[in-house]
Design a protein around this motif. Structure first.
Motif, PDB file in Angstrom:
ATOM      1  N   HIS A 110       0.850  -1.187   0.000  1.00 13.87           N
ATOM      2  CA  HIS A 110       0.000   0.000   0.000  1.00 13.87           C
ATOM      3  C   HIS A 110       0.890   1.244   0.000  1.00 13.87           C
ATOM      4  N   PHE A 111       0.676   2.137  -0.950  1.00 15.26           N
ATOM      5  CA  PHE A 111       1.437   3.379  -1.040  1.00 15.26           C
ATOM      6  C   PHE A 111       0.738   4.502  -0.262  1.00 15.26           C
TER       7      PHE A 111
ATOM      8  N   THR B 191      -0.754   7.863   5.686  1.00 19.74           N
ATOM      9  CA  THR B 191      -1.717   7.695   6.778  1.00 19.74           C
ATOM     10  C   THR B 191      -2.383   6.326   6.638  1.00 19.74           C
ATOM     11  N   VAL B 192      -1.686   5.427   5.921  1.00 20.72           N
ATOM     12  CA  VAL B 192      -2.201   4.082   5.643  1.00 20.72           C
ATOM     13  C   VAL B 192      -2.386   3.294   6.940  1.00 20.72           C
TER      14      VAL B 192
ATOM     15  N   GLU C 187      -9.877   2.624   5.454  1.00 20.70           N
ATOM     16  CA  GLU C 187      -9.751   4.016   5.051  1.00 20.70           C
ATOM     17  C   GLU C 187      -8.544   4.650   5.721  1.00 20.70           C
ATOM     18  N   ALA C 188      -7.708   5.314   4.931  1.00 20.86           N
ATOM     19  CA  ALA C 188      -6.529   5.981   5.470  1.00 20.86           C
ATOM     20  C   ALA C 188      -6.942   7.199   6.287  1.00 20.86           C
ATOM     21  N   GLY C 189      -6.077   7.618   7.193  1.00 18.84           N
ATOM     22  CA  GLY C 189      -6.351   8.787   8.015  1.00 18.84           C
ATOM     23  C   GLY C 189      -6.282  10.068   7.213  1.00 18.84           C
ATOM     24  N   PRO C 190      -6.708  11.196   7.793  1.00 21.96           N
ATOM     25  CA  PRO C 190      -6.681  12.481   7.081  1.00 21.96           C
ATOM     26  C   PRO C 190      -5.260  12.928   6.783  1.00 21.96           C
TER      27      PRO C 190
END
Length: 345
Positions: free
Chosen positions: A192-193, A214-215, A221-224
């Motif tokens: 995951h990039f 933010t992976v 779902e990635a963080g903000p």
């Protein structure tokens, strides 16, 4: 490029892409980390456009003549190290890749993808395509994730994982290192990039600092994004299916884990991947602005927002090797570890 350009374009994006790419080359070249070096330090398995070479500059989307990806406008290149099996007698053999059965075109004839990887561009998570604006990568963009120098779990990053496949369709528990036992359907390597961009630089000296991760892994779902890297880009991820089943009867008698990456990593913590953007024109942004999800964006035999090609056409695209050396069959050493080579003119 200035950030205000993207803010002026702000709208809502909904698409999520998942597609297969067959192998375009397996050789020791790395135009990101070792540009111009022929050969690079270790073997890579590469998919995507046929412009791939030791030195890649400019808009890659305008340089190739074919692509091994299902979408005909995607001339990007995606690559990781190759995986090898280390026999008890000290010899090595490259582990073959097999297509993702979840894509639905893994048959045994012209409908079968040749090796390759599954590529994802997601906006939210694996199950939803989200409701925020996603900015496509600009021409010339490139990045890497992970590092071959990491040799312990403390240096492992979220989203760089392995799954010991129980069947070709099921998924399961992820580990930061190689599975410790034979896997019934092979090993899936996952990369995951990061998806947060500084809005200015298409690259950085370490190929990572212009992005911020933010992976959380597992297609969650990635963080903000932070203020330093405020531009949300698509979450790029690779899945590579390594067919380790041919070696199940050769497992070392002492029970030790026998698989290694081509840079001699037997632990797996150093897994890493490279991305070089090469979508033609506005094709990726056009797709990201659509409401399609996976096959609905277009796949062999199915119309969508993106143009597709047949698997036979994907498999027909290839790059001629620049480094002529043995990477197949049983090898006394990993390529690059003291083996002789021949360089094409």
């Amino acid at each position: 490029m200035k950030l205000h350009i993207f803010l002026l374009q702000a709208g809502i994006a909904h698409a999520a892409l998942r597609f297969g790419c067959s192998t375009v080359s397996i050789q020791r070249l790395d135009p990101l980390v070792e540009p111009g070096n022929i050969p690079s330090a270790h073997v890579h398995q590469i998919v995507g456009g046929n412009a791939f070479n030791a030195t890649m500059k400019g808009d890659i989307g305008e340089q190739g003549t074919c692509t091994t990806c299902v979408y005909t406008e995607d001339f990007s290149n995606y690559w990781t190290a190759a995986m090898y099996f280390r026999h008890e007698n000290g010899s090595y053999k490259r582990v073959p890749q097999y297509p993702n059965a979840q894509l639905g075109y893994e048959g045994s004839d012209d409908s079968a993808i040749k090796g390759g990887m599954t590529i994802y561009y997601t906006n939210k998570d694996f199950n939803s395509n989200g409701d925020q604006y996603i900015t496509a990568f600009p021409p010339g963009f490139r990045m890497t994730v992970g590092s071959p120098t990491v040799d312990n779990v403390n240096g492992s990053k979220p989203g760089l994982r392995y799954t010991c496949l129980q069947t070709i369709l099921t998924r399961g528990y992820e580990t930061p290192d190689f599975p410790k036992e034979p896997c019934p359907a092979g090993i899936m390597a996952i990369h995951h990039f990061p998806a947060c961009w500084d809005g200015k630089n298409v690259d950085s000296p370490d190929h990572q600092s212009h992005m911020f991760s933010t992976v959380k892994g597992g297609f969650r779902e990635a963080g903000p994004c932070p203020a330093s890297h405020p531009v949300r880009m698509p979450q790029v991820a690779y899945e590579t299916m390594w067919n380790t089943t041919a070696f199940k009867d050769m497992w070392p008698k002492d029970g030790s884990q026998p698989f290694v990456w081509s840079y001699s990593d037997s632990k797996g913590y150093g897994t890493h991947a490279d991305y070089l953007f090469g979508w033609k024109g506005d094709s990726l942004q056009r797709a990201l602005n659509d409401t399609c999800m996976f096959h609905g964006c277009g796949s062999p035999g199915m119309q969508g927002i993106l143009k597709t090609q047949t698997v036979a056409d994907m498999n027909a695209c290839a790059v001629e090797n620049t480094v002529e050396e043995d990477t197949e069959g049983w090898l006394e050493q990993l390529p690059g570890q003291g083996m002789p080579m021949r360089i094409s003119a």
